[in-house]
Structures are given as structure tokens and as C-alpha cells.
Design an enzyme around this catalytic site. Structure first.
Site, PDB file in Angstrom:
ATOM      1  N   LYS A 268      -0.680  16.683   8.114  1.00  0.00           N
ATOM      2  CA  LYS A 268      -0.559  17.071   6.712  1.00  0.00           C
ATOM      3  C   LYS A 268      -1.476  16.181   5.895  1.00  0.00           C
ATOM      4  CE  LYS A 268       3.581  14.170   6.255  1.00  0.00           C
ATOM      5  NZ  LYS A 268       5.005  14.141   5.933  1.00  0.00           N
TER       6      LYS A 268
ATOM      7  N   THR B 212       7.036  18.317   9.037  1.00  0.00           N
ATOM      8  CA  THR B 212       7.208  18.496   7.598  1.00  0.00           C
ATOM      9  C   THR B 212       7.372  19.984   7.312  1.00  0.00           C
ATOM     10  OG1 THR B 212       5.909  16.518   7.132  1.00  0.00           O
ATOM     11  CG2 THR B 212       6.097  18.142   5.363  1.00  0.00           C
TER      12      THR B 212
ATOM     13  N   GLU C  74      -5.983  -0.286  11.497  1.00  0.00           N
ATOM     14  CA  GLU C  74      -7.208  -0.208  10.706  1.00  0.00           C
ATOM     15  C   GLU C  74      -6.865  -0.031   9.228  1.00  0.00           C
ATOM     16  OE1 GLU C  74     -11.060   1.719  12.316  1.00  0.00           O
ATOM     17  OE2 GLU C  74      -9.430   2.883  13.165  1.00  0.00           O
TER      18      GLU C  74
ATOM     19  N   LEU D 252       0.826  -1.206   0.000  1.00  0.00           N
ATOM     20  CA  LEU D 252       0.000   0.000   0.000  1.00  0.00           C
ATOM     21  C   LEU D 252       0.857   1.251   0.000  1.00  0.00           C
ATOM     22  CD1 LEU D 252      -2.607  -1.119   2.681  1.00  0.00           C
ATOM     23  CD2 LEU D 252      -2.998  -0.930   0.224  1.00  0.00           C
TER      24      LEU D 252
ATOM     25  N   ASP E 103       2.852  16.214  13.111  1.00  0.00           N
ATOM     26  CA  ASP E 103       3.084  15.967  11.678  1.00  0.00           C
ATOM     27  C   ASP E 103       1.761  15.893  10.921  1.00  0.00           C
ATOM     28  OD1 ASP E 103       4.718  15.719   9.482  1.00  0.00           O
ATOM     29  OD2 ASP E 103       4.956  13.550   9.652  1.00  0.00           O
TER      30      ASP E 103
ATOM     31  N   GLU F 244      -0.807  14.054   3.628  1.00  0.00           N
ATOM     32  CA  GLU F 244      -0.306  12.698   3.473  1.00  0.00           C
ATOM     33  C   GLU F 244      -0.654  11.815   4.662  1.00  0.00           C
ATOM     34  OE1 GLU F 244       2.736  15.315   1.295  1.00  0.00           O
ATOM     35  OE2 GLU F 244       1.241  15.485   2.870  1.00  0.00           O
ATOM     36  N   ASN F 245      -0.967  12.419   5.803  1.00  0.00           N
ATOM     37  CA  ASN F 245      -1.247  11.658   7.018  1.00  0.00           C
ATOM     38  C   ASN F 245      -2.725  11.623   7.376  1.00  0.00           C
ATOM     39  OD1 ASN F 245       1.413  10.954   7.356  1.00  0.00           O
ATOM     40  ND2 ASN F 245       1.884  12.599   8.796  1.00  0.00           N
TER      41      ASN F 245
ATOM     42  N   GLY G 265      -6.927   5.447   0.327  1.00  0.00           N
ATOM     43  CA  GLY G 265      -5.690   6.206   0.163  1.00  0.00           C
ATOM     44  C   GLY G 265      -5.673   7.411   1.074  1.00  0.00           C
TER      45      GLY G 265
ATOM     46  N   PRO H 113      -8.997   1.843   2.672  1.00  0.00           N
ATOM     47  CA  PRO H 113      -8.795   1.570   1.245  1.00  0.00           C
ATOM     48  C   PRO H 113      -8.832   2.793   0.345  1.00  0.00           C
ATOM     49  CG  PRO H 113     -11.009   0.959   1.897  1.00  0.00           C
ATOM     50  CD  PRO H 113     -10.304   1.338   3.157  1.00  0.00           C
TER      51      PRO H 113
ATOM     52  N   GLY I 189      10.261   0.580   6.193  1.00  0.00           N
ATOM     53  CA  GLY I 189       9.678  -0.647   5.665  1.00  0.00           C
ATOM     54  C   GLY I 189       8.436  -0.365   4.849  1.00  0.00           C
TER      55      GLY I 189
ATOM     56  N   ASP J   5      -0.120   8.045  11.186  1.00  0.00           N
ATOM     57  CA  ASP J   5       1.319   8.287  11.335  1.00  0.00           C
ATOM     58  C   ASP J   5       1.627   9.100  12.597  1.00  0.00           C
ATOM     59  OD1 ASP J   5       4.025   8.525  11.135  1.00  0.00           O
ATOM     60  OD2 ASP J   5       4.029   9.083   9.029  1.00  0.00           O
TER      61      ASP J   5
ATOM     62  N   LYS K 285       1.899  -2.745   8.976  1.00  0.00           N
ATOM     63  CA  LYS K 285       3.027  -1.819   8.824  1.00  0.00           C
ATOM     64  C   LYS K 285       4.282  -2.493   9.353  1.00  0.00           C
ATOM     65  CE  LYS K 285       4.562   2.850  10.145  1.00  0.00           C
ATOM     66  NZ  LYS K 285       4.195   4.084  10.896  1.00  0.00           N
TER      67      LYS K 285
END
Length: 949
Positions: A767, A800, A694, A622, A765, A769-770, A699, A697, A628, A783, A645
Site C-alpha cells: 500500500k 489492509t 535503511e 519518524l 500488505d 503507506e508502506n 517519508g 528521509p 512502538g 513493513d 524501529k
């Protein structure tokens, strides 16, 4: 160690001969065969192999012994250990673990030196293919040395291999590489076709991606996305331009197994290629950045510097050199927050360096650790753009100029190569010394203010937390002897505390001095309490400047609330003695109203310990993190789908991020919220830390923003429910449509922040993306790698760059207010498709943040502009979310109240995105142990660092 008995060996000879083909198909044997172009040579080499079996714990080769054999591991595993003698004590250090297909022993045969390490069998039985010195040297020796001499220098120029400082690590990569040549115009990858399972490094020539138009030149790489995700080719890639003096493009390749074992995957996160702009800033289009990555100023495992660290003694400086250094420091943004004493310390620790003409001072892509000031000579700055074959000169430096300042904040890759054009003299400052000077001064100052406030009788009614909040709003001021600080009959605005010096209190119509106050005393409390006119004049006195800190009345009220219930006035007896009674009780923490977690939210964590064998996973990933990968996984017993993860212990320890990771799992074990990616379980193996989370799906929001440039009304309507669309269409003002849609998203970000802060946790953090999109369409904050329990303040620079609050950049100490600043940046980015502080490099980004100027597009909704402005406040005594009423200030803003939203009704929120149901039957599920591999072993001494994960 001896080979199998003579009888057995003789019996095996015919089998070995007839089995040449199968042995040649072994990956590592096939790799060796590339050195032997003649079939007879290959056959002779393979037939010379002796089959050797070793029991667990037996020594295959011993450090210091003479080497006579070369080994290929057919089955089983073994550890490579190096023995060192430290102060008379023998110590063994685990260097790496070897498995099937690996080889060992060649270094001794190549150099003629004694064995450099000990190799011990760790599995029940290890099967080896053994080749003696004579056969090895006649077939392979010179050829392996020649290949290493050619490839290792190339690897040192590749950004992702800069951390491989051990020559043997470089040799392993060089040995595993297979070189391929492609004719000009040849297709390497066809889009949509199955991946060839190779990772490519361009050695000469240019490879072009037909979709992205990206050009891969020398030292660039591609194919890692397909390998990590198990996906088909992302685009068509063509050998577009042959190397200089050649008719073909040369690429070095690694198969997937060697790629996973030998490439430091976290290096992809730090590589500057991953942080370039994704789209050009064409006229009429919105500039989009590539995926942003968090930065941390230093390794969190241990101190910033060793306990015994002392600031170095710098080189002696002439008056002219000192003037150049001081001028360079004073005009640089990184040093703007330093006081005179700190600046003096910086110049004292700087060291002198002589650099010859033609030498590189810094090289593009390498990790930076020093800031430089040019004392004499000239330097040129070169940049090799992504896809370019040659460097371009972009700038020049001469005496008095400086460069490399970003390296003082954190260990980021250099963005350019700086080369001496003439002989040059430089002054350098290293990051550890810089941070020690800055942090020591800032922590001392904060501690001094906190201690000072504790002694002020007026503030005895405040709690420690309230006094700590006051520190953030204190302003330093200085007055010369004879200068008035407060004038009688003027409006009182500030409360003062004396840090150094004396003040005299006088009043019109009364002779002489009424009172004198000195260090640790205070005055102006009536102004703080009532704002009425001042009753006396206060003047700085003595022979030295008077240093004070002050707080204005508005800041106190915003942070701590009504003054009448917070502090008490001084009272005096008829004789003039001061009374201290009547002080109020301490107030609460001022966090504001907390929206409760709904009663029906009951995320069930795993009932007991789980093992990796309890799960199956998909081969595709994903995503990829610093340590990792993340995969879909399914619990065998329940059929529930989660995200797995995987984090490699060896990488975490090597990067000094153990504290962050352990903090993350501790926090995840504590929290449970509908808008957070909750933790189901954690698993520990010898090499990996594994979090079962959790599954979301949909994204992340960055992916959605990247696709849609910004969330316009039409775009937003695609993802919202029918009811939301109807509600939006009912609005009289259509310009509010995007704001109305965004309400639902921002609510699901604010609520988890509020929840975390109530527990004393700061995320640090936040943002796009998180923020993930769950199956039900809700948003989930994820995250927690930088999250931390902060009671009063923290000093770690992390986050960030585009989302960093000013106090983080200035390293003044920070708390929950940094999350509300980031919330404001996120708010702006959702509506506009880009950050308000984006710039071409981090330094320019920090300058924009510290300037605090935000340019709002004319199309933006006025209510949204007003709320974002109140979140992006440099003065944290004015920043919404951090004031006495906490998040209530945000919830009660017209941006929300105009919609009449009920914050306590979780059912009202509905889904933000409509996602099709996840169909697990479409995927092939395989045992987790097959993909969550033990590729890198953690050193035994580091294992204890991860206890309690």
C-alpha cells in the site's frame, strides 16, 4: 524490612525537613501533593517520610502480609509479582516493573486487605520514601479512593483504555492523572509553540482545533502526536464549549513519562478515530482517507482456537427462529461463500440471549467478537461522531435483522452503539466458532482436491506446485440424474473430475453404454488438450446428483502453459486396456523471467552483534507503529544514519503477534534489494526488539498523495528529474504525462515484489503507506510484518481492507496473486488519489471488492486502465503476474513497452523524487538508551518466544 538505624534516621530528620522543597519536586510526590491543598498538610506528609534503602533481591512487601506502609521509589527499580497456586504448584507471574517516581502499597492501606502482590528489589540498591498507615490515611486515603471512583468509570469509556481489564492498571492511570479546567474561549495550545508535554483526555465540554476544525468532546483525546514525535504544537486548540451545567472545559492530563508507561500505545492504531475520512467529499474534490492500518483475523501465536476446542452446542431453536436465522445468514455478504453444510453448522452453534430494555448490546469503540440476529424486540443504533457531545440515532433493528458481522472477520472496534429499545431476544455467533467452521471446510476441500489431482493419471506429469495452482482454477458444478454434462459434437471447453456420483458415456449410432465413470475418475481431456468437438455424450446417472469440479481449457493454458508439453493423452491397447506411458516431465514453476538484482547493489549488513549503546538517536520520532516508535539513529563508529524501529515485547506477546514479528526479522535477514528498506542489524533487550533499517528521509507515498490529492502531471513534474520532464514534454499525447511519470514509480514497486516471490515470500500488505522515499529519490518497499514464506497457500486473513484480494476475503487460501491485486489497487490510487474500493466502512469495501466493479475516470490513460483491469481480476487464472509467464505479462504490456523501457538497466531509472541531502549536523543526537526505554517489562515466560530475533 526495616528502615535505616535509629541513629541514622534521627540524623536524617533535619535533612528531610530542610529538603521538603526538593522532595516535593519529585514527580510522584508532586502528584500526591495535589490531594493536599493545605501547605501544612503537605509539609507534615513529606516530613513523615522515612528514607529506606534495600539491596538487590530483598523483599519490600510480601503477598498475603498485612500492609502498614506506603512506598515511593526514589531510585532503583523493583518487580511486582503475583503468586498463584496451580494444582499444588506455586507459580510467580511478573505483573509490572516499577522505577523512580512509582509508588506501591496503597491498595492494602485503602482496602484493609492483605498485600495483593510481592515487590522485590531488582537493582543493586533501591531507595524508598516510606509513609506509615496513619499518615497515609489521614492525608491521602479517602481522597485517592474518591479520585479513582470518579476517573476509572470515565477511562472505561475511552477507546484506547478498553484493553485495561486489570483494575490495578486502571488505578495506576487514574492516580497519575492531573485534572485541569479551562475557561470557555481559553487557548490550550498555540500552534508552533513548544509542547507542554501533556496528553489530554476531554472529560466534559468541547475543545476545537482551529486548523483542522476537529472538535474533541467527552472521551476524545489530543496531544499524543506532539509527545510521540517530540514536536511543537500541531495546531491552535481552544476550549470552545463548556461542559453541561459548567462554565469551563474539564480535561484529564498525563505527563509524558506516565503516558509512555501507562498508555497501551498500540491501541492508537486500532482506535476507530484514527480511521475516519481525512477530508470531506466536497463537490469537485477527491475524497481522501486517513492513514490505513493492517488487520489480522486472529493472533498468529498459536492456533486459531485451543487444540482441545470443540464447536459449542447452541441453544435449541423453534422453526420460526430457525427461519429468521437462516434468512439473515443468506442475505449477508460475510456468509455468501459458505455451502449448505457450513450454514447448517453456523445455525447449530448460535446461542440465545435475553437483553432488557435500555441495555447496550454493543458499545461504540469496544472490540467486537459476536454477530447477532434479532429474534424478537426492537433495538436502536446510535453513533457519536468525532467531536460530537451526544449520540445520534441513525438506524433501528427488529425481528429478522442482523448486525455485527465484521467482528466475525477480525477483532475490530464497534462503529456504533446498539441499545435495546424493548426487551429483546438475540441469537449470537462468536468469531472463533465461525472461523473454525469456515477454515476447516476450506482446508479440507483444498486438501481433497490436491489429493484427487494426484490420483489423476493424466496429470502425473505435473509438479505439486502446478497441481496446487490448478486447485485455484477449479469450479464446482452439479448435475441432476439424467442431465447431460457433455454433448457429442459440441465444442469441448472443459476437463471434468468426478467428486461424487456416476456418469454414463454414450455415442450416437452405438447401442448401450460405452463406459461408466465414478468418483475420482475424469473425462473431457481431449477438450482440454485440443478444444476439438466432443466424440461422445456424458450424462449424470444414478439416484443422486453428480458433483464435479471442472477447469476450462483457457484457464489451464494461462496458468500452466502449452498442454502438449504438460499432459499426455490416454492411450489404449487393441484390447481396450489403458496405457500410462508417454507422460511428460514436470514443468518449471512458471514464475516468469526474473529481473536480476544489479551487481553494484551491495548493501552491507552489520558485521557482528551490536548493542544499543553503539547508536545515538534524535529525540523526535519518524512514526508510530502498533508496538512502538521509529526514530533516526546514527552508528557512533561509522557516522552512518539509519532508522531505529523499536517494538515492545510485552505488547507483541499481549496481542499474539509474535509469529508475525519473528517472521519479519527472518525475512529481512534474508533479503537485499535496491528497492527494499534493507535491514542493517537487530538488537534485543529485556523489554524491546529493535530493528536497524535503511533510513528514508522522504517519508512515504501516502504522505505525498495526501498533500497533492493525486499525482497529476504538474504535481509529478515537481518530483521528477529534468531528463524525465523533458522526455514527458516530448510526448505527443499530453494525457500520457502522468502515466509516463508513474512508470518509474510502479517499476520500483513491481521489481521488489518479483524478487520476493522468486524467494517464495509474499508481502501481503502492499500500500502507499508502506512505500518509502529514500535519500537518492528511489522508492523502498517496507513493513514486512505480514510477509510470509508461502510454498503453496496460506489461510491467514491479513492485510489492509482496501487492498485485500477477493480470495483473502473469502478465505479460500492464497498465494503470491494477492500482491498483484494490491499492485493494481496501488496503481489506481497513484493516478486518482483514492482507492477503487474505498467506502464508508470495511463491510461496504469488501462488497465492492467481491463485486469487482471498478469505475475508471474518463481522464485516465487507456493503457493504464487496461493494465489495472488485468491486475484487478477476481479470477486468479486471469490475473496478470499470477499466470505462467509471471511478471513478464506486466512488463510486456503496452503501458510499459510504449516507453521502450529496459527492465535490466537499473541506472536508467534515476531518482523518482529530488530530495535535499540529509544534514545530520542539524539534529541533536543523544544516547539511544535515553529514549529507547525499558518502560514495559516482558514476562519471563514470554522471553523465550523471541529467541533468535
Amino acid at each position: 524490612m526495616k528502615p535505616a538505624s535509629t541513629k541514622s534516621a534521627k540524623a536524617d530528620r533535619p535533612k528531610l525537613t530542610t529538603a521538603v522543597g526538593s522532595y516535593a519536586e519529585m514527580p510522584q510526590v508532586a502528584l500526591l501533593c495535589q490531594y493536599m491543598p493545605e501547605e501544612e498538610e503537605r509539609r507534615a506528609f513529606i516530613e513523615s517520610m522515612a528514607l529506606v534503602k534495600v539491596k538487590q533481591g530483598e523483599c519490600i512487601m510480601r503477598q498475603g502480609d498485612k500492609g502498614n506502609n506506603f512506598y515511593i521509589i526514589k531510585d532503583g527499580s523493583c518487580d511486582v509479582e503475583i503468586e498463584t497456586n496451580e494444582r499444588g504448584e506455586l507459580r510467580r507471574t511478573l505483573m509490572r516493573t516499577l522505577g523512580p517516581g512509582s509508588w506501591c502499597g496503597e491498595q492494602s492501606l485503602l482496602t484493609g486487605n492483605a498485600r495483593s502482590a510481592t515487590v522485590i528489589s531488582t537493582s543493586a540498591e533501591v531507595t524508598l520514601l516510606m509513609v506509615n498507615r496513619r499518615m497515609f490515611n489521614s492525608c491521602l486515603g479517602n481522597k485517592i479512593m474518591k479520585k479513582r471512583d470518579m476517573i476509572v468509570p470515565f477511562l472505561k469509556d475511552v477507546a484506547i483504555f478498553t484493553e485495561l481489564r486489570d483494575p490495578y492498571e486502571c488505578y495506576l492511570v487514574a492516580d497519575a492523572i492531573v485534572t485541569k479546567e479551562f475557561a470557555q474561549g481559553a487557548t490550550i495550545h498555540e500552534v508552533g509553540h513548544a509542547s507542554d508535554g501533556l496528553f489530554y483526555l476531554v472529560e466534559s465540554g468541547v475543545v476545537e482545533g482551529q486548523t483542522s476544525k476537529k472538535k474533541f468532546a467527552r472521551c476524545d483525546y489530543f496531544g499524543q502526536v506532539e509527545l510521540l514525535q517530540g514536536a511543537a504544537n500541531q495546531e491552535k486548540r481552544v476550549a470552545s464549549q463548556a461542559g453541561e451545567g459548567k462554565s469551563f472545559v474539564v480535561c484529564h492530563t498525563l505527563c509524558k513519562e506516565d503516558f509512555m508507561k501507562l498508555v497501551p500505545l498500540h491501541a492508537f492504531v486500532k482506535d476507530t478515530q484514527q480511521q475516519q475520512f481525512a477530508l470531506a467529499n466536497d463537490a469537485g474534490s477527491t475524497k481522501m482517507r486517513g492513514r490505513r492500518f493492517g488487520e489480522s483475523a486472529e493472533a498468529t501465536t498459536g492456533a486459531i482456537a485451543p487444540p482441545a476446542f470443540k464447536l459449542p452446542q447452541g441453544s435449541k431453536k423453534s422453526p420460526d427462529a430457525l427461519a429468521r436465522i437462516m434468512a439473515a445468514i443468506k442475505r449477508n455478504i460475510i456468509f455468501s461463500r459458505l455451502n449448505e453444510q457450513q450454514v447448517q453448522l453456523l445455525q447449530q452453534v448460535m446461542s440465545e440471549h435475553d437483553v432488557g430494555a435500555g441495555q447496550n448490546v454493543v458499545t461504540q469503540g469496544e472490540k467486537g467478537n459476536h454477530f447477532y440476529v434479532v429474534d424478537s424486540g426492537e433495538l436502536d443504533v446510535f453513533v457519536r461522531a468525532d467531536g460530537a457531545t451526544e449520540e445520534q440515532a441513525v438506524k433501528a433493528f427488529s425481528a429478522g435483522d442482523s448486525f455485527g458481522e465484521l467482528a466475525l472477520m477480525y477483532n475490530c472496534p464497534r462503529t456504533a452503539t446498539i441499545r435495546a429499545r424493548t426487551d429483546v431476544v438475540l441469537w449470537s455467533l462468536d468469531r472463533v466458532s465461525f472461523r473454525m467452521i469456515v477454515l476447516e471446510a476450506n482446508t479440507k476441500k483444498t486438501t481433497m482436491y490436491e489429493t484427487f489431482l494426484e490420483k489423476v493419471q493424466l496429470l502425473e506429469g505435473l509438479s505439486k506446485d502446478q497441481r496446487n495452482r490448478m486447485v485455484d482454477a477449479l469450479e464446482e458444478v452439479q448435475f441432476q440424474p439424467g442431465e447431460s454434462i457433455i454433448k457429442e459434437d459440441e465444442e469441448g471447453t472443459h476437463f471434468y473430475m468426478i467428486v461424487e456420483g456416476d456418469v454414463s458415456v454414450t455415442k450416437k449410432g452405438q447401442e448401450g453404454e460405452l463406459a461408466r465413470r465414478s468418483t475420482s475418475d475424469y473425462f473431457g481431456e481431449l477438450s482440454l488438450k485440443t478444444g476439438s468437438k466432443t466424440m461422445a455424450t456424458v450424462t449424470a446417472t444414478g439416484s443422486k446428483p453428480c458433483k464435479l469440479v471442472r477447469m476450462d481449457r483457457g484457464a489451464f493454458q494461462r496458468l500452466l502453459g502449452p498442454l502438449d508439453s504438460t499432459i499426455a493423452m490416454r492411450k489404449y491397447t487393441s484390447s481396450g486396456a489403458e496405457l500410462t506411458s508417454g507422460l511428460s516431465e514436470p514443468m518449471g514453476d512458471g514464475s516468469g523471467a526474473l529481473t536480476a538484482v544489479p551487481n553494484d547493489h551491495a548493501f552491507e549488513k552489520a558485521a557482528g552483534p551490536l548493542k544499543l549503546s553503539d547508536f545515538v538517536v534524535t529525540s523526535g520520532t519518524l512514526g508510530e507503529g502498533a508496538f512502538g516508535k521509529v526514530r533516526r539513529c546514527k552508528e557512533i563508529s561509522t557516522g552512518k544514519v539509519f532508522a531505529l524501529k523499536q517494538m515492545q515485547k510485552a505488547d507483541i506477546a499481549a496481542m499474539g503477534q509474535v509469529e508475525h514479528i519473528m517472521q519479519e526479522t527472518q525475512i529481512l535477514s534474508t533479503i537485499s534489494h535496491p528497492f527494499v528498506t534493507n535491514k542493517y542489524a537487530s538488537i534485543t533487550t529485556d523489554a524491546n526488539l529493535i530493528l536497524i533499517m535503511e533510513f528514508c528521509p522522504g517519508g512515504d507515498l501516502f504522505d505525498q498523495l495526501y498533500k497533492h490529492k493525486c499525482f497529476t502531471p504538474d504535481d509529478a513534474a515537481i518530483f521528477t528529474s529534468q531528463e524525465q520532464r523533458q522526455a514527458c514534454e516530448a510526448l505527443v499525447c499530453s494525457t500520457l504525462l502522468d502515466a509516463c511519470i508513474t512508470h518509474s514509480w510502479l517499476e520500483q514497486v513491481l521489481l521488489p515484489l518479483e524478487y520476493l516471490h522468486a524467494l517464495g515470500i509474499v508481502h501481503r500488505d502492499l500500500k502507499l503507506e508502506n512505500i518509502l522515499v529514500a535519500q537518492d529519490g528511489a522508492l523502498k518497499l517496507t513493513d514486512f510484518g505480514f510477509a510470509k514464506y508461502i510454498k503453496y497457500r496460506s489461510w491467514t486473513l491479513c492485510g489492509t481492507p482496501e487492498y485485500l484480494a477477493p480470495e483473502l476475503i473469502l478465505e479460500k487460501g492464497h498465494g503470491k496473486a494477492v500482491d498483484y491485486w494490491a499492485f493494481g489497487v496501488l496503481f489506481f490510487e497513484l493516478l486518482n488519489g483514492h482507492s477503487p474500493f474505498e467506502a464508508e466502512d470495511h463491510l461496504a469495501t469488501y462488497q465492492k471488492i467481491l463485486d469487482g466493479t471498478v469505475k475508471y475516470p474518463s481522464k485516465m490513460n487507456a493503457q493504464a486502465v487496461d493494465l489495472i483491469g488485468k491486475l484487478l481480476q477476481k479470477d486468479i487464472s486471469r490475473r496478470y503476474g499470477n499466470l505462467k509467464d509471471g511478471t513478464s505479462d506486466i512488463k510486456n504490456h503496452p503501458f510499459y513497452t510504449s516507453r521502450k523501457f529496459n527492465w535490466d538497466d537499473f541506472a536508467q531509472r534515476g531518482s523518482v523524487f529530488n530530495l535535499p541531502p540529509f544534514d545530520a549536523s542539524k539534529y541533536t543526537w543523544e544516547p539511544a538508551e535515553k529514549h529507547v526505554t525499558e518502560a514495559k517489562r516482558c514476562k519471563p515466560e514470554d522471553q523465550k518466544l523471541f529467541e533468535g530475533f
